[in-house]
Design a protein around this motif. Sequence first.
Motif: not given
Length: 270
Positions: A78-83, A124-144
């Motif tokens: 995650l983008k980091t704010d050292l303050s 804090n909308p500025e502190l986003t992830v640094t890489d948007p394409l890291i896979p976490i988990v695959e959801l099947k139909k009717n999963q959330a």
Amino acid sequence: MMKILELKDNFIRFSIDGITPAIANSIRRTLINDIPKLAIENVIYHHGEIRDADGNVYDSSLPLFDEILASRIGLIPLKTDLSMNFRDECSCGGKGCDLCTVTYSINKLGPGMVYSSDIMPVNNPELTVTDPLIPIVELKKNQAMLVTCEAILGRGKEHAKWQATSGVSYKYHRNFHVNKAALDNWQFYKDTCPKSVLSENDTTILFTDDIPCSYLSQLMERDGVVVEEDSTKFIFKFETDGSLKASDVLSYALHRLENRFTALMESLSD
């Protein structure tokens, strides 16, 4: 004296001379273990049935164990704010506030892959992830996946998810004194590695591998080449995961070392 040899947002190569191996290793360990970084510490799952605007029903029981997903989410840079404050040192008393805690949410309906880009900052909308394409988990139909996360500052010595740097290393400064008369193709090395040339006269050309050039390693075994290492000058390099700029990491590390050495001297004098 310190000199920046190569600098990018997420990579730096620099030299420091006039120090001992002990000081060099202190810098290396500080860069690895002692740089604050934001990482997700608490993951709250909202299990049960979820209905979308069209009345479709989704089950938020995920295909992986909660603990495995929490580990994956925590390791995403995650983008980091050292303050920001460390949570245990914050004026909120460790309860969590905007000064020490960043809240994120994941709200994704299947089917489809949940990526790091689905981790959305709330306060804090500025502190986003640094890489948007890291896979976490695959959801099947009717999963959330409906999750709330809390990120706080930590250091690499506490857990790998708070390690901002990788590939931290150093080596001695090294010179290659090349006798032109003894090395027929010295011109090839000069043309191939122009940034490595330190000086040249009628009889000798001097190279250094402070900035790497793969062909220079061939000179180690050639006649007419004298290799000289300087054990008081060190060449460092490291890269970051994007949570902080490499220049900011180096600046913090040097100030951190200065403060710790000052505190040590004061404690010894007391």
